[in-house]
Design a protein around this motif. Structure first.
Motif, PDB file in Angstrom:
ATOM      1  N   LYS A   1       0.815  -1.217   0.000  1.00  0.00           N
ATOM      2  CA  LYS A   1       0.000   0.000   0.000  1.00  0.00           C
ATOM      3  C   LYS A   1       0.847   1.264   0.000  1.00  0.00           C
ATOM      4  N   THR A   2       2.044   1.141  -0.545  1.00  0.00           N
ATOM      5  CA  THR A   2       2.871   2.318  -0.783  1.00  0.00           C
ATOM      6  C   THR A   2       3.636   2.073  -2.081  1.00  0.00           C
ATOM      7  N   THR A   3       3.683   3.105  -2.924  1.00  0.00           N
ATOM      8  CA  THR A   3       4.212   2.917  -4.277  1.00  0.00           C
ATOM      9  C   THR A   3       5.659   2.456  -4.263  1.00  0.00           C
ATOM     10  N   LEU A   4       6.479   2.992  -3.371  1.00  0.00           N
ATOM     11  CA  LEU A   4       7.900   2.636  -3.338  1.00  0.00           C
ATOM     12  C   LEU A   4       8.104   1.118  -3.318  1.00  0.00           C
ATOM     13  N   TYR A   5       7.230   0.417  -2.612  1.00  0.00           N
ATOM     14  CA  TYR A   5       7.345  -1.039  -2.570  1.00  0.00           C
ATOM     15  C   TYR A   5       6.512  -1.705  -3.661  1.00  0.00           C
ATOM     16  N   ASP A   6       5.253  -1.302  -3.789  1.00  0.00           N
ATOM     17  CA  ASP A   6       4.367  -1.994  -4.731  1.00  0.00           C
ATOM     18  C   ASP A   6       4.829  -1.849  -6.183  1.00  0.00           C
ATOM     19  N   GLU A   7       5.478  -0.732  -6.525  1.00  0.00           N
ATOM     20  CA  GLU A   7       5.945  -0.562  -7.915  1.00  0.00           C
ATOM     21  C   GLU A   7       7.095  -1.527  -8.213  1.00  0.00           C
ATOM     22  N   ASN A   8       7.745  -2.033  -7.169  1.00  0.00           N
ATOM     23  CA  ASN A   8       8.838  -2.973  -7.388  1.00  0.00           C
ATOM     24  C   ASN A   8       8.377  -4.419  -7.341  1.00  0.00           C
ATOM     25  N   ALA A   9       7.045  -4.589  -7.296  1.00  0.00           N
ATOM     26  CA  ALA A   9       6.461  -5.923  -7.380  1.00  0.00           C
ATOM     27  C   ALA A   9       5.713  -6.069  -8.690  1.00  0.00           C
ATOM     28  N   SER A  10       5.721  -5.019  -9.519  1.00  0.00           N
ATOM     29  CA  SER A  10       4.775  -5.014 -10.630  1.00  0.00           C
ATOM     30  C   SER A  10       5.205  -4.071 -11.749  1.00  0.00           C
ATOM     31  N   CYS A  11       4.967  -4.499 -12.994  1.00  0.00           N
ATOM     32  CA  CYS A  11       5.127  -3.567 -14.106  1.00  0.00           C
ATOM     33  C   CYS A  11       4.249  -2.354 -13.824  1.00  0.00           C
ATOM     34  N   HIS A  12       4.731  -1.194 -14.183  1.00  0.00           N
ATOM     35  CA  HIS A  12       3.933  -0.002 -13.918  1.00  0.00           C
ATOM     36  C   HIS A  12       4.158   1.068 -14.968  1.00  0.00           C
ATOM     37  N   PHE A  13       3.281   2.052 -14.942  1.00  0.00           N
ATOM     38  CA  PHE A  13       3.442   3.273 -15.729  1.00  0.00           C
ATOM     39  C   PHE A  13       3.416   4.427 -14.748  1.00  0.00           C
ATOM     40  N   ALA A  14       3.855   5.594 -15.210  1.00  0.00           N
ATOM     41  CA  ALA A  14       3.608   6.796 -14.420  1.00  0.00           C
ATOM     42  C   ALA A  14       2.856   7.790 -15.271  1.00  0.00           C
ATOM     43  N   LEU A  15       1.867   8.417 -14.670  1.00  0.00           N
ATOM     44  CA  LEU A  15       1.225   9.573 -15.270  1.00  0.00           C
ATOM     45  C   LEU A  15       2.099  10.773 -14.943  1.00  0.00           C
TER      46      LEU A  15
END
Ligand code: ZN
Ligand code: ZN
Length: 410
Positions: free
Chosen positions: A332-346
């Motif tokens: 529930k925080t991007t710093l960790y969750d983005e490193n578990a998953s492909c992502h994009f940024a707006l």
């Protein structure tokens, strides 16, 4: 958590993260919940020969007090001397360390309009400072500090003590603090990321095709896009790791050439609220439609910040078997969750994610397809059912991710 491990964690942030050199000036941002970690970081910065260390401490209750009590006009007030102070520090090349306990849904009961007013005032007053970070000679790192509040959110079934201990152990493992020599472990990890970076750069893909549940998206990459994994280098050749942890390979999408639909696969904690089960439809790079099952008004606010907020500024690849993902915890925080998953940024693209980006002007980067905005917000789209295919200019198709895992070896 024992003191020795806390010191080791601080050392990873200071040495691997911002990589403090003799004579560096450092600015540390921390919240009051992260003070035990902040104190260790400050100690190490001095030990490694910092010329100066400045700390800026925030507090969640004080932030809430402002939303509860402040007059309307005070919410939109951002003193110009605060922006001047930040600019002076950037000019003096203060390297930046950000540590915090995740805000989760701290502002869940605060009127969204108030949050927007406060955040917009700060963004508008400081947007002219982006160029200092774009130049690439200011090192920075972001890290998280476990707290009871965060731990109980993740492990509600455990007692406060047990939950906190479990979270510390998890963070130490994911951040390689439990390795015998964490600095060496990070170096080895960085080397693998750099091999993937090289492979992706060599492919020189024209665009990426995303296919997964609710996702059917074509993302062209910016001209002269550059993939980045792991460490970044300053123009003087000092490497630093901007996020601890980091598992991603990212580059710059073409701001005008994104088409199709994409479905989020994890909730997004932003502006002190949590947006759940959401998706976007893009046409010619711009978000033309979007929905969310929970807290859609946060997306309304985000996309309304400026023109660039409706376009992509980052495409990042993370295999589904990354250590963060394997923990099977939704942080529930991007710093960790983005490193578990492909992502994009707006929002804004990073200058370093086009070739020689730090040497180009903003206009030159925009001409290559790089996006510009006051925001940069990652959202997660990866998972075990996602396939990504790279397509070259001559039409050659190369599998990049298959069922969430790397489809190429290096
Ligand atoms: Zn990213
Ligand atoms: Zn990002």
């Amino acid at each position: 958590m024992n003191q020795k491990m806390l010191e080791k964690y601080a050392d990873v942030l200071v040495k691997v993260g911002v990589n403090v050199q003799e004579g560096d000036s450092i600015q540390l941002h921390s919240d009051t919940e992260s003070l035990p970690l902040a104190r260790e970081i400050v100690r190490l910065c001095w030990r490694y020969g910092a010329k100066n260390v400045i700390t800026k401490i925030s507090d969640n209750d004080m932030a809430l007090a402002k939303y509860d009590e402040a007059k309307e006009e005070s919410l939109g007030f951002f003193p110009s001397f605060e922006a001047d102070y930040r600019e002076a520090m950037l000019k003096e090349k203060y390297h930046r360390i950000f540590i915090s306990s995740p805000s989760l849904d701290l502002f869940a009961d605060v009127d969204q309009k108030k949050i927007e007013t406060v955040q917009r005032a700060a963004l508008v007053a400081t947007q002219h400072l982006d160029k200092y970070m774009d130049a690439g000679d200011i090192k920075w790192v972001g890290g998280a500090c476990p707290t009871v509040r965060w731990a109980k959110e993740l492990f509600p079934e455990l007692s406060e003590d047990e939950a906190l201990q479990k979270l510390w152990d998890t963070v130490f493992k994911i951040c390689r603090v439990d390795a015998k020599d964490p600095v060496a472990a990070w170096k080895a990890h960085d080397e693998v990321l750099k091999l993937r970076e090289k492979w992706l750069d060599e492919q020189s893909f024209a665009y990426l095709r995303y296919e997964g549940p609710g996702t059917d998206l074509t993302v062209y990459l910016a001209d002269q896009h550059k993939w980045i994994g792991g460490s970044s280098d300053t123009p003087d050749g000092i490497s630093y790791m901007a996020n601890i942890p980091t598992e991603e390979l990212f580059t710059t999408p073409h701001a005008l050439k994104v088409d199709g639909t994409v479905r989020s696969t994890k909730p997004l904690s932003v502006m002190g609220k949590i947006v759940e089960d959401f998706g976007f439809t893009f046409k010619d790079g711009v978000v033309v439609d979007y929905e969310a099952k929970k807290n859609k008004e946060v997306l309304d606010a985000l996309l309304g910040i400026d023109e660039g907020a409706k376009r992509l500024g980052e495409v990042a690849l993370v295999p589904d078997s990354s250590p963060v993902s394997r923990s099977e915890i939704l942080f529930k925080t991007t710093l960790y969750d983005e490193n578990a998953s492909c992502h994009f940024a707006l929002g804004s693209a990073y200058a370093e994610a086009v070739k020689d980006g730090a040497k180009l002007t903003e206009e030159q980067r925009i001409a290559l397809g790089s996006n510009k905005s006051m925001i940069h917000i990652d959202f997660m789209v990866g998972g075990p059912e996602l396939d990504i295919t790279g397509v070259k200019k001559d039409g050659t198709k190369v599998p990049v991710l298959s069922a969430g895992e790397w489809a190429f070896t290096v």
